[in-house]
Enzyme design. Structure first.
Site, PDB file in Angstrom:
ATOM      1  NE  ARG A  99      72.605  68.354  11.252  1.00 55.58           N
ATOM      2  CZ  ARG A  99      71.676  67.941  10.468  1.00 55.58           C
ATOM      3  NH1 ARG A  99      72.114  67.830   9.074  1.00 55.58           N
ATOM      4  NH2 ARG A  99      70.757  67.682  10.986  1.00 55.58           N
ATOM      5  CG  ASP A 100      68.319  70.400   9.940  1.00 57.80           C
ATOM      6  OD1 ASP A 100      67.446  70.104  10.379  1.00 57.80           O
ATOM      7  OD2 ASP A 100      68.727  70.402   8.731  1.00 57.80           O
ATOM      8  CG  HIS A 148      63.960  67.856  13.500  1.00 61.39           C
ATOM      9  ND1 HIS A 148      65.086  68.115  13.796  1.00 61.39           N
ATOM     10  CD2 HIS A 148      63.819  68.520  12.258  1.00 61.39           C
ATOM     11  CE1 HIS A 148      65.902  68.842  12.699  1.00 61.39           C
ATOM     12  NE2 HIS A 148      65.114  68.998  11.673  1.00 61.39           N
ATOM     13  CG  HIS A 172      61.677  70.981   8.485  1.00 60.49           C
ATOM     14  ND1 HIS A 172      62.373  70.618   7.257  1.00 60.49           N
ATOM     15  CD2 HIS A 172      62.495  70.720   9.393  1.00 60.49           C
ATOM     16  CE1 HIS A 172      63.655  70.362   7.717  1.00 60.49           C
ATOM     17  NE2 HIS A 172      63.780  70.415   8.879  1.00 60.49           N
ATOM     18  CB  CYS A 220      62.209  72.812   2.292  1.00 63.67           C
ATOM     19  SG  CYS A 220      61.494  71.440   2.075  1.00 63.67           S
ATOM     20  CG  ASN A 231      65.711  73.457  10.407  1.00 62.79           C
ATOM     21  OD1 ASN A 231      65.093  72.314  10.832  1.00 62.79           O
ATOM     22  ND2 ASN A 231      66.504  73.591   9.974  1.00 62.79           N
TER      23      ASN A 231
END
Lengths: 316, 346
Positions: A32-33, A224, A226, A257, A266
């Site tokens: 997803r992300d 979460h 990055h 990003c 990520n």
């Protein structure tokens, strides 16, 4: 003075020794992300294969897709097909994003058993992203929470910009704590704290978590991170040392990003699992199978992996 | 925070572009006049000051595919000298037969500007190299041991014991001339040939180097396989033999673990960290993989922790940009990548 020194040394030693969790739940957000932030749009069968392969690695949570309007997020337009098409293995959760009641209903109709909602610790970010205030965004989610409760569907809450915002710059830890508390009180079983632009460091991570942990029990927290500034694993280590035991990551470090063109986003699941293995922390994840999955999706996307562990083609 | 129209951005110099980056912040304050070894910050339990040893010109360039012309090397070192870095490893006095990238060691040593307060150590594998280095003006040298017999054999064709004997000759001459010697221990967290390395072995080799007079021991994760777990075990063993203030960590980022490993070392009280501008220097044991951790990324982390380094991150990024342009390669520093990519937010 001697006592203070020895106390400081103890705190230092405790921090160094980590008092780390014995197990960490890795939440895989690649499908997803990750895919949402890749330049190429991935065909539905490839997405389904990706998720099926991830299901074989030992991962317990795999974020499958997002039930948002394809007008906003074309990469996730096939959400219904993906949700219906994947193998849903017992013991594995496949949460999906649901920005509103409509998305929630579509998700449940397609077979979703867990959903996620997204808040932010920044007013400007919320305004730019979904054209309302933080308060208003949380009110919109009320409907989702009510429906989810009625259907016994767990809801995970995300807070974006916890360590910095591309528009506002610095974000106060108190604000993050406030938004996290609200979302937890609304009924989210877990709050995932997102360093959306990857600017955080172990210093700001510690400060932010200290504030949030006053309002939300650490067992309900996730990070979460990055890796845009290369800080992700160091930030995750600090979170673990403070008792956090749920960490989000993306296979092959999928997902750049959107706020820094060409920069990474990520943190790579492979690199995270490598570190956790080295710390003797149990994840249940098979690193080799994970790397194979990363290879698969990178070939499909015709891109290099962002995982350093994969790049090193390590002889484990 | 205004946005800069992209057309105007193209006209701006690199430095101006950097100053638009919100997250890089102000240059760090200069280090305290005389930091006590192991001086610990009240709030965090972390050291107040970390000494960064810049190894880009030597370890970095030695492991790059392209051989860099002498004048470029000198320019790089001169730029690094202006960043506030307290130590810059300049070159290596080894036979050019073995390390052609460092063949111009004399010219580089003689050609660089020497800034007061900055150390310019050079590698000297044996007495011959040591004499050559001194003749060229070196005022600090380094010797390289390894915690792995196989690595020692494959790299310098002798056992650890034999290599120590050679270094003892160097250390003795150095002592007579008041030249400080830094000792490196390679393969501290793993070996490309032997695999796992026992912490006790690292401690043993470190102790030998320290006893012969090395003022500092830099523990190198040569193939970057270490994790915070193995870093901690290794440091615990070494700290039994060597005072903390004499220890440094030299982490490679081949598996993405470097910053987490460095953080662990700092939490245990280590106050010296090696790094390489722009993350120069790949890993000779894993084709295409990265090697040295990038100085920019280390400083970004230390700034965020409120730890003084005395180093101006902007200036390091400029030096990084210079050498990457000269090498025609992309930087390995994520901070540098993020800082140049960040476009105007609308």
């Amino acid at each position: 003075a001697g006592l203070t020194l020895s106390l400081r040394a103890q705190v230092s030693a405790a921090a160094a020794s980590g008092a780390l969790p014995k197990r960490v739940k890795v939440v895989e957000v690649g499908p997803r992300d990750g895919l949402q932030n890749e330049k190429s749009v991935v065909p539905t069968p490839v997405k389904i294969s990706l998720i099926n392969m991830l299901s074989e690695t030992g991962l317990q949570v795999i974020e499958a897709t997002s039930f948002v309007s394809p007008k906003w997020v074309p990469q996730m337009a096939d959400h219904t097909e993906v949700m219906r098409g994947i193998n849903k293995l017992p013991g594995i959760s496949y949460p999906v994003l649901t920005p509103n009641l409509k998305g929630f209903q579509a998700a449940v109709a397609a077979g979703a058993k867990e959903v996620s909602i997204f808040g932010a610790a920044s007013e400007l970010f919320t305004k730019k992203n979904i054209n309302c205030s933080i308060e208003e965004s949380l009110e919109r989610f009320d409907e989702v929470m009510t429906a989810a409760r009625a259907a016994s569907i767990p809801v995970r809450g995300y807070v974006s910009c916890v360590l910095g915002c591309p528009y506002e710059g610095k974000i106060s830890a108190a604000k993050v704590a406030e938004v996290s508390k609200k979302m937890y009180s609304m009924g989210c079983y877990e709050i995932s704290l997102g360093d959306t632009i990857g600017v955080g460091t172990p210093g700001s991570m510690k400060e932010m978590l200290t504030a949030v942990m006053k309002e939300v029990p650490v067992g309900a927290l996730a990070v979460h991170c990055h890796d845009t500034y290369g800080q992700a694993l160091a930030n995750i280590l600090v979170a673990l040392q403070m008792g956090v035991s749920v960490v989000d990551a993306s296979v092959a470090g999928l997902g750049g990003c959107p706020y820094a063109q060409g920069a990474s986003g990520n943190v790579a699941t492979e690199d995270l699992v490598y570190m956790l293995n080295g710390l003797g922390i149990h994840t249940g994840v098979d690193l080799q199978k994970l790397m194979d999955t990363g290879t698969f999706i990178c070939n499909a996307l015709n891109r290099r992996t962002n995982s350093k562990v994969s790049q090193a083609c390590c002889r484990l | 925070m205004g946005t800069v129209p992209s057309a105007l951005k193209h006209c701006l110099s690199y430095q101006h572009l950097l100053k638009e980056q919100l997250w890089i912040g102000e240059p760090a304050a200069p280090p305290p006049a005389a930091p006590h070894p192991g001086q610990v910050s009240q709030a965090s339990g972390l050291p107040e000051y970390i000494k960064i040893v810049e190894v880009g010109p030597r370890d970095g360039l030695q492991n790059e595919k392209v051989i860099v012309p002498t004048d470029i090397k000198i320019e790089l070192i001169n730029r690094l000298s202006k960043t506030g870095l307290p130590a810059i490893e300049v070159t290596s006095f080894v036979s050019s037969k073995w390390v052609p990238q460092m063949a111009d060691h004399k010219e580089v040593m003689r050609g660089i500007e020497r800034h007061p307060g900055v150390q310019y150590p050079v590698l000297t594998p044996n007495l011959q190299g040591f004499h050559s280095a001194i003749a060229a003006g070196a005022t600090e040298v380094s010797v390289f041991g390894a915690a792995s017999e196989s690595f020692s054999k494959m790299n310098i064709n002798c056992s650890i014991e034999e290599s120590i004997e050679k270094f003892e000759e160097v250390a003795k001459s150095a002592r007579n001339m008041n030249i400080p010697v830094r000792g490196y221990v390679s393969c501290a967290l793993g070996c490309p040939y032997e695999g796992n390395i026992v912490p006790a072995k690292v401690a043993e080799v470190s102790k030998r180097l320290y006893s012969m007079g090395c003022y500092e021991i830099s523990l190198g994760d040569t193939i970057g396989v270490g994790t915070p777990g193995s870093m901690k075990s290794m440091l615990e063993a070494v700290m039994k033999e060597i005072p903390l203030s004499a220890l440094a960590v030299h982490c490679h980022d081949t598996y993405g673990q470097a910053l987490a490993n460095i953080l662990t070392a700092i939490q245990m009280g280590v106050t010296v960290v090696d790094s390489s501008v722009a993350g120069l220097g790949g890993c000779p044991y894993a084709k295409g993989a990265t090697g040295n951790v990038a100085t920019e990324d280390v400083i970004y982390m230390l700034n965020g922790l409120g730890i003084n380094t005395g180093v101006n991150l902007y200036k390091v990024m400029e030096a990084g940009n210079f050498i990457c342009t000269a090498l025609n390669k992309k930087t390995n520093s994520k901070v540098a990548q993020a800082s140049f990519s960040a476009g105007a937010i609308n």
